[in-house]
Design an enzyme around this catalytic site. Structure first.
Site, short mmCIF file in Angstrom:
data_model
loop_
_atom_site.label_atom_id
_atom_site.label_comp_id
_atom_site.label_asym_id
_atom_site.label_seq_id
_atom_site.Cartn_x
_atom_site.Cartn_y
_atom_site.Cartn_z
NE ARG A 1 -3.98 1.95 2.70
CZ ARG A 1 -4.13 2.80 3.59
NH1 ARG A 1 -3.34 2.53 4.40
NH2 ARG A 1 -4.87 3.59 3.58
CG HIS B 1 -1.32 5.61 -0.29
ND1 HIS B 1 -2.08 6.18 0.82
CD2 HIS B 1 -2.30 4.53 -0.58
CE1 HIS B 1 -3.12 5.76 0.84
NE2 HIS B 1 -3.13 4.62 0.06
CG ASN C 1 -0.35 9.82 6.91
OD1 ASN C 1 -1.34 10.00 7.61
ND2 ASN C 1 0.87 10.51 7.29
CG HIS D 1 -5.00 -0.39 -0.97
ND1 HIS D 1 -5.97 0.23 -1.75
CD2 HIS D 1 -4.51 0.94 -0.15
CE1 HIS D 1 -6.05 1.50 -1.26
NE2 HIS D 1 -5.38 1.76 -0.59
C1 NAG Z 1 2.84 6.83 9.46
C2 NAG Z 1 2.81 8.42 9.58
O1 NAG Z 1 3.98 8.93 8.91
N1 NAG Z 1 1.82 8.95 9.97
C3 NAG Z 1 1.89 10.39 10.10
C4 NAG Z 1 0.92 11.08 9.08
O2 NAG Z 1 0.32 12.36 9.49
C5 NAG Z 1 0.26 12.40 10.93
C6 NAG Z 1 -0.36 13.93 11.27
O3 NAG Z 1 0.64 14.87 10.91
C7 NAG Z 1 1.41 12.24 11.65
O4 NAG Z 1 1.39 12.48 13.03
C8 NAG Z 1 1.82 10.64 11.63
O5 NAG Z 1 3.14 10.28 11.97
#
Ligand code: NAG
Ligand code: NAG
Ligand code: NAG
Length: 209
Positions: free
Chosen positions: A64, A68, A95, A193
């Site tokens: 995935r 993405h 995300n 996915h």
């Molecule tokens: C897995 C990852 O990178 N998650 C991020 C996605 O966005 C949030 C909000 O900004 C982050 O806190 C996460 O770490």
């Protein structure tokens, strides 16, 4: 939603074709690092195996992650970039359930140790996706290499490009068509996915709306 193994196999072949045919293949070639980093692909495999052998469920999030990445600005590794102001692709709502960054980091470190500054993160994402899927007894596919890493990662572009789980079928078709992907590709890449699990919020509305 856990998808049956037989379905997984069939669908993954389509994913492989999709990822290699439609998105960012210009100028890529098999064995691209043959001279500059001959062990690159075996290091990727070995390091990935270290994780998947202990946690096979990581295969789905790793596939995935690649998907993405490719959907926003092509397969350029931009999903990996951090931003100081939480405005990068990885900060976008879709995300929030992305997993597996630590595997990519470990693989990149191992490859860097052997050949500093040679193998792109985008290629590593593509190889790890392929290897982890084949390690859980899915199909394997050839991954032409030579992707360049992007330097731009934008939350807004991620939101604008990635299909929302709340899109209706018309919107989904348009979204995939904009990437040169057809209905079959859409079916293959939807839900969890292809392999793995999906949260109820992502599809409950379609069942009980
Ligand atoms: C897995 C990852 O990178 N998650 C991020 C996605 O966005 C949030 C909000 O900004 C982050 O806190 C996460 O770490
Ligand atoms: C991005 O941030 C995460 C979490 O803070 C960190 O683990 C990771 O190493 C950072 N990656 C880069 C490329 O700076
Ligand atoms: C899908 O959503 C769009 C945008 O909200 C709307 O214009 C369209 O009529 C919807 N199509 C269907 C088939 O529901």
């Amino acid at each position: 939603m856990v998808v049956g193994q037989r379905v997984v196999l069939f669908q993954l072949i389509a994913v492989a074709v999709l990822v290699s045919n439609h998105i960012n293949v210009q100028g890529l070639k098999l064995g691209y690092y043959h001279k500059t980093c001959p062990n690159a692909e075996s290091i990727v495999w070995k390091t990935t195996y270290g994780f998947i052998s202990r946690a096979p469920t990581l295969a789905a999030p790793l596939l995935r992650l690649h998907f993405h990445d490719c959907f926003v600005r092509g397969c350029d590794g931009s999903v990996l970039l951090n931003s100081t102001k939480n405005q990068a692709e990885r900060d976008a709502v879709p995300n929030l359930s992305l997993r597996g960054y630590h595997v990519i980091d470990a693989v990149k470190s191992a490859v860097e140790k052997a050949c500093p500054g040679v193998v792109s993160c985008a290629d590593i994402l593509a190889l790890v996706a392929r290897d982890s899927v084949s390690m859980i007894h899915g199909p394997s596919w050839e991954v032409p290499l030579g992707r360049r890493d992007g330097r731009v990662s934008s939350l807004n572009e991620a939101l604008a490009n990635l299909p929302s789980p709340f899109f209706n079928i018309t919107q989904l078709k348009q979204n995939f068509a904009a990437k040169g992907l057809n209905m079959k590709d859409l079916a293959v890449l939807s839900g969890g996915h292809t392999i793995g699990t999906s949260h109820c919020v992502a599809f409950g509305n379609r069942l009980y709306n």
